[in-house]
Motif scaffolding. Sequence first.
Motif, PDB file in Angstrom:
ATOM      1  N   ILE A 169     -16.996  14.882 -24.291  1.00 57.53           N
ATOM      2  CA  ILE A 169     -18.025  14.849 -23.262  1.00 57.53           C
ATOM      3  C   ILE A 169     -17.840  16.068 -22.370  1.00 57.53           C
ATOM      4  N   ARG A 170     -18.897  16.404 -21.618  1.00 56.98           N
ATOM      5  CA  ARG A 170     -18.765  17.489 -20.642  1.00 56.98           C
ATOM      6  C   ARG A 170     -18.352  16.903 -19.309  1.00 56.98           C
ATOM      7  N   PRO A 171     -17.164  17.235 -18.807  1.00 60.56           N
ATOM      8  CA  PRO A 171     -16.754  16.742 -17.490  1.00 60.56           C
ATOM      9  C   PRO A 171     -17.517  17.464 -16.386  1.00 60.56           C
ATOM     10  N   MET A 172     -17.597  16.828 -15.243  1.00 57.90           N
ATOM     11  CA  MET A 172     -18.136  17.488 -14.056  1.00 57.90           C
ATOM     12  C   MET A 172     -17.062  18.438 -13.538  1.00 57.90           C
ATOM     13  N   ARG A 173     -17.415  19.687 -13.323  1.00 55.88           N
ATOM     14  CA  ARG A 173     -16.463  20.681 -12.843  1.00 55.88           C
ATOM     15  C   ARG A 173     -16.604  20.833 -11.332  1.00 55.88           C
ATOM     16  N   ILE A 174     -15.545  20.479 -10.603  1.00 57.30           N
ATOM     17  CA  ILE A 174     -15.536  20.580  -9.156  1.00 57.30           C
ATOM     18  C   ILE A 174     -14.346  21.431  -8.740  1.00 57.30           C
ATOM     19  N   ALA A 175     -14.593  22.393  -7.871  1.00 62.04           N
ATOM     20  CA  ALA A 175     -13.528  23.237  -7.335  1.00 62.04           C
ATOM     21  C   ALA A 175     -13.256  22.848  -5.888  1.00 62.04           C
ATOM     22  N   LEU A 176     -11.994  22.953  -5.490  1.00 61.67           N
ATOM     23  CA  LEU A 176     -11.580  22.685  -4.119  1.00 61.67           C
ATOM     24  C   LEU A 176     -10.987  23.952  -3.545  1.00 61.67           C
ATOM     25  N   LEU A 177     -11.723  24.581  -2.615  1.00 68.69           N
ATOM     26  CA  LEU A 177     -11.202  25.749  -1.904  1.00 68.69           C
ATOM     27  C   LEU A 177     -10.396  25.217  -0.725  1.00 68.69           C
ATOM     28  N   ASN A 178      -9.081  25.200  -0.884  1.00 63.54           N
ATOM     29  CA  ASN A 178      -8.197  24.525   0.052  1.00 63.54           C
ATOM     30  C   ASN A 178      -7.698  25.512   1.106  1.00 63.54           C
ATOM     31  N   LEU A 179      -8.205  25.379   2.314  1.00 60.50           N
ATOM     32  CA  LEU A 179      -7.849  26.271   3.418  1.00 60.50           C
ATOM     33  C   LEU A 179      -6.840  25.638   4.366  1.00 60.50           C
ATOM     34  N   MET A 180      -6.431  24.419   4.066  1.00 64.98           N
ATOM     35  CA  MET A 180      -5.509  23.711   4.944  1.00 64.98           C
ATOM     36  C   MET A 180      -4.071  24.152   4.705  1.00 64.98           C
ATOM     37  N   PRO A 181      -3.229  24.134   5.753  1.00 63.46           N
ATOM     38  CA  PRO A 181      -1.838  24.558   5.574  1.00 63.46           C
ATOM     39  C   PRO A 181      -1.029  23.609   4.696  1.00 63.46           C
ATOM     40  N   LYS A 182      -1.241  22.294   4.848  1.00 62.66           N
ATOM     41  CA  LYS A 182      -0.532  21.310   4.023  1.00 62.66           C
ATOM     42  C   LYS A 182      -1.348  21.051   2.766  1.00 62.66           C
ATOM     43  N   LYS A 183      -1.224  21.971   1.801  1.00 63.23           N
ATOM     44  CA  LYS A 183      -2.111  21.954   0.652  1.00 63.23           C
ATOM     45  C   LYS A 183      -1.921  20.722  -0.231  1.00 63.23           C
ATOM     46  N   ILE A 184      -0.677  20.293  -0.429  1.00 63.72           N
ATOM     47  CA  ILE A 184      -0.432  19.150  -1.304  1.00 63.72           C
ATOM     48  C   ILE A 184      -1.070  17.897  -0.720  1.00 63.72           C
ATOM     49  N   GLU A 185      -0.926  17.691   0.582  1.00 63.61           N
ATOM     50  CA  GLU A 185      -1.535  16.539   1.238  1.00 63.61           C
ATOM     51  C   GLU A 185      -3.054  16.580   1.110  1.00 63.61           C
ATOM     52  N   THR A 186      -3.647  17.753   1.332  1.00 62.05           N
ATOM     53  CA  THR A 186      -5.102  17.876   1.289  1.00 62.05           C
ATOM     54  C   THR A 186      -5.646  17.716  -0.122  1.00 62.05           C
ATOM     55  N   GLU A 187      -5.008  18.330  -1.106  1.00 61.41           N
ATOM     56  CA  GLU A 187      -5.503  18.214  -2.484  1.00 61.41           C
ATOM     57  C   GLU A 187      -5.422  16.769  -2.963  1.00 61.41           C
ATOM     58  N   THR A 188      -4.404  16.026  -2.515  1.00 61.69           N
ATOM     59  CA  THR A 188      -4.283  14.617  -2.887  1.00 61.69           C
ATOM     60  C   THR A 188      -5.393  13.793  -2.244  1.00 61.69           C
ATOM     61  N   GLN A 189      -5.708  14.066  -0.982  1.00 64.91           N
ATOM     62  CA  GLN A 189      -6.763  13.319  -0.293  1.00 64.91           C
ATOM     63  C   GLN A 189      -8.107  13.479  -0.992  1.00 64.91           C
ATOM     64  N   PHE A 190      -8.471  14.714  -1.344  1.00 67.73           N
ATOM     65  CA  PHE A 190      -9.768  14.925  -1.985  1.00 67.73           C
ATOM     66  C   PHE A 190      -9.769  14.450  -3.433  1.00 67.73           C
ATOM     67  N   ALA A 191      -8.642  14.609  -4.143  1.00 68.39           N
ATOM     68  CA  ALA A 191      -8.571  14.116  -5.516  1.00 68.39           C
ATOM     69  C   ALA A 191      -8.715  12.602  -5.551  1.00 68.39           C
ATOM     70  N   ARG A 192      -8.191  11.927  -4.541  1.00 66.94           N
ATOM     71  CA  ARG A 192      -8.317  10.468  -4.460  1.00 66.94           C
ATOM     72  C   ARG A 192      -9.786  10.064  -4.380  1.00 66.94           C
ATOM     73  N   LEU A 193     -10.562  10.768  -3.572  1.00 70.02           N
ATOM     74  CA  LEU A 193     -11.960  10.394  -3.380  1.00 70.02           C
ATOM     75  C   LEU A 193     -12.812  10.715  -4.600  1.00 70.02           C
ATOM     76  N   ILE A 194     -12.677  11.915  -5.136  1.00 69.08           N
ATOM     77  CA  ILE A 194     -13.534  12.262  -6.270  1.00 69.08           C
ATOM     78  C   ILE A 194     -13.035  11.625  -7.562  1.00 69.08           C
ATOM     79  N   GLY A 195     -11.753  11.220  -7.596  1.00 65.52           N
ATOM     80  CA  GLY A 195     -11.216  10.569  -8.781  1.00 65.52           C
ATOM     81  C   GLY A 195     -11.619   9.120  -8.902  1.00 65.52           C
TER      82      GLY A 195
END
Length: 312
Positions: free
Chosen positions: A33-59
């Motif tokens: 199947i073709r997955p939906m391609r979403i990019a996250l331009l992460n400008l926050m200093p705590k990148k791991i925390e931020t990437e986890t927060q957004f991955a939780r929502l879109i996942g």
Amino acid sequence: MPIKLPSTLPAFDVLTDEGVMVMSDDQAARQNIRPMRIALLNLMPKKIETETQFARLIGAHPLQIELTLLRPAEHVSKNTSEAHIGAFYQTWDDVKDQKFDGLIITGAPIEQMPFEDVTYWDELTQIMDWTQTNVHSTFGVCWGGMAMIYHFHRVQKHLLAAKAFGCFPQANKHASSPYLRGFSDTCVVPVSRWTEIMQEDVDQHPALRTLLASDEVGPCLIEDTAHRALYIFNHFEYDDETLKGEYDRDVAKGAPINIPMNYYPENDPSLAPENRWRSHAHLLYANWISEMYLTTPFNMDEIGTTVEDLRG
């Protein structure tokens, strides 16, 4: 269907333990199947925390999502290891010839600076212009949303006399919007910022429509149909204790800070905060992804046409 993440990304184990459906690259390759391609331009200093927060929502969405992590080339992170950045992040220059269904531009702790004084502002303006040809729908969050509405419409941010800090009720201004499908008449959203966008400035631009707003802290969610974008100035993505972490940090520094409003039970910082925004957070990002899925071209080379053209 789950979100596709590298199995070595810290968010992979965190979300797996929470019951969020995630899959590795090897598992995703076996699905035709073709997955939906979403990019996250992460400008926050705590990148791991931020990437986890957004991955939780879109996942949490039933579609398969392929997440690409991006960072500004002109900024060196001081709070995330070079090893993590090198292993999981790309720059815009690495992907500028690619197409994406969605792009999230996060906030950044630089909101009191003039936009043009930000070291990576020139690069960011190129990225925002690039979204008009290479991204189907863009979601600007907090400072990222303020940067976008300024770049495309010259809507200015305004400094607040005191930090807007806490959980504030937001009125549903357009219940018929597909992005607010299933929303209550009011919802609560975490707010943490020193600046605001004024509704009277937004009203000068017919292409902008305010979807959520508060009498206390102004517009929250704005739709920009002309640029296939949403701008949210608050933080649906925050974890239960994100505001607590910000409050405890400022107290430890001796910085002036108020107890976050409507956050702790009985306004008592010794009590565990209650998450009253989680369901609407998941609903908003699910609606965003669903709207992308309904309107994005199957052939990704066609991304860049308008939603109206696609609906015919």
